[in-house]
Design a protein around this motif. Structure first.
Motif, mmCIF file in Angstrom:
data_model
loop_
_atom_site.group_PDB
_atom_site.id
_atom_site.type_symbol
_atom_site.label_atom_id
_atom_site.label_comp_id
_atom_site.label_asym_id
_atom_site.label_seq_id
_atom_site.Cartn_x
_atom_site.Cartn_y
_atom_site.Cartn_z
ATOM 1 N N MET A 1 0.833 -1.174 0.000
ATOM 2 C CA MET A 1 0.000 0.000 0.000
ATOM 3 C C MET A 1 0.882 1.243 0.000
ATOM 4 O O MET A 1 1.928 1.265 0.604
ATOM 5 N N SER A 2 0.446 2.265 -0.667
ATOM 6 C CA SER A 2 1.147 3.544 -0.623
ATOM 7 C C SER A 2 0.128 4.645 -0.836
ATOM 8 O O SER A 2 -1.030 4.394 -1.121
ATOM 9 N N GLY A 3 0.549 5.872 -0.712
ATOM 10 C CA GLY A 3 -0.356 6.983 -0.927
ATOM 11 C C GLY A 3 -1.215 7.284 0.277
ATOM 12 O O GLY A 3 -0.827 7.064 1.417
ATOM 13 N N LEU A 4 -2.416 7.790 0.017
ATOM 14 C CA LEU A 4 -3.317 8.278 1.053
ATOM 15 C C LEU A 4 -4.185 7.170 1.630
ATOM 16 O O LEU A 4 -4.808 6.403 0.895
ATOM 17 N N LEU A 5 -4.245 7.108 2.957
ATOM 18 C CA LEU A 5 -5.131 6.198 3.675
ATOM 19 C C LEU A 5 -5.964 7.044 4.627
ATOM 20 O O LEU A 5 -5.412 7.830 5.413
ATOM 21 N N ILE A 6 -7.278 6.894 4.571
ATOM 22 C CA ILE A 6 -8.186 7.626 5.447
ATOM 23 C C ILE A 6 -8.891 6.621 6.343
ATOM 24 O O ILE A 6 -9.493 5.660 5.862
ATOM 25 N N VAL A 7 -8.811 6.854 7.663
ATOM 26 C CA VAL A 7 -9.385 5.943 8.645
ATOM 27 C C VAL A 7 -10.314 6.717 9.572
ATOM 28 O O VAL A 7 -9.888 7.645 10.249
ATOM 29 N N GLY A 8 -11.572 6.309 9.602
ATOM 30 C CA GLY A 8 -12.536 6.853 10.551
ATOM 31 C C GLY A 8 -12.648 5.903 11.723
ATOM 32 O O GLY A 8 -12.932 4.721 11.546
ATOM 33 N N VAL A 9 -12.397 6.402 12.913
ATOM 34 C CA VAL A 9 -12.378 5.583 14.119
ATOM 35 C C VAL A 9 -13.629 5.863 14.946
ATOM 36 O O VAL A 9 -14.016 7.021 15.104
ATOM 37 N N GLY A 10 -14.233 4.806 15.462
ATOM 38 C CA GLY A 10 -15.360 5.019 16.369
ATOM 39 C C GLY A 10 -16.337 3.870 16.407
ATOM 40 O O GLY A 10 -16.150 2.842 15.765
ATOM 41 N N ASN A 11 -17.387 4.094 17.168
ATOM 42 C CA ASN A 11 -18.435 3.113 17.371
ATOM 43 C C ASN A 11 -19.765 3.759 17.004
ATOM 44 O O ASN A 11 -20.225 4.681 17.689
ATOM 45 N N VAL A 55 -4.782 9.925 7.192
ATOM 46 C CA VAL A 55 -5.719 10.832 7.846
ATOM 47 C C VAL A 55 -6.580 9.982 8.776
ATOM 48 O O VAL A 55 -7.142 8.974 8.346
ATOM 49 N N VAL A 56 -6.646 10.377 10.029
ATOM 50 C CA VAL A 56 -7.453 9.682 11.028
ATOM 51 C C VAL A 56 -8.498 10.654 11.555
ATOM 52 O O VAL A 56 -8.173 11.799 11.865
ATOM 53 N N ILE A 57 -9.741 10.186 11.654
ATOM 54 C CA ILE A 57 -10.817 10.996 12.195
ATOM 55 C C ILE A 57 -11.400 10.258 13.385
ATOM 56 O O ILE A 57 -11.769 9.084 13.269
ATOM 57 N N ASP A 58 -11.508 10.929 14.521
ATOM 58 C CA ASP A 58 -12.043 10.304 15.727
ATOM 59 C C ASP A 58 -12.786 11.355 16.544
ATOM 60 O O ASP A 58 -12.514 12.550 16.430
#
Length: 147
Positions: A1-11, A55-58
């Motif tokens: 994997m390379s480049g942009l990874l966007i992760v939304g964290v939560g329940n 990018v991580v969103i929490d």
């Protein structure tokens, strides 16, 4: 994997803790690849292995006005202590980032968005101010991904 990874964290089932997953939904609806994770630290570290820009969103609980959006450049400096401390996991976003930093596994670029929540009890609805903040964060991410 390379480049942009966007992760939304939560329940999604803990009200405003679903802010990260809501942003993921908004991004996917616009054709932007993103993934949702519950926020377990080791899983987070593994998810960004090999990615150069993450990018991580929490959701956050710092005592500020609900819907307040924070943006941190986590590859440059640590997140504020206790900022994402409400997590149901003992080893959440902030701990994962600092562990990855210590292990030399932090991506070259990592932006963390914290969306201040109001309610973290059982339920699927976001507070109105948190829902609006999710829209704003998604729009900022979409604009950045198209540059």
């Amino acid at each position: 994997m390379s480049g942009l990874l966007i992760v939304g964290v939560g329940n999604r089932f803990r009200s405003d803790d679903g802010a990260g997953p809501r942003v993921v939904d908004l991004l996917l609806a616009q054709g932007i690849e993103a993934m949702e994770l519950a926020g377990e630290g080791a899983e987070l570290i593994e998810s960004w292995a090999g990615a150069s820009d993450v990018v991580v969103i929490d959701a956050a609980k710092s005592g500020a006005k609900p819907g307040t959006v924070y943006r941190f450049e986590a590859a440059r400096k640590p997140l504020p202590a206790g900022f994402f401390h409400y997590s149901t996991h003992q080893f959440g976003v902030a701990e994962a980032i600092e562990t990855a930093r210590a292990l030399g596994r932090l991506p070259a670029s990592m932006t963390v968005y914290g969306i201040e929540g109001r309610c973290f009890s059982f339920g699927e609805d976001l507070s109105p101010s948190v829902a609006a903040a999710c829209e704003a964060v998604a729009a900022e991410i979409i604009a950045g991904s198209r540059r």
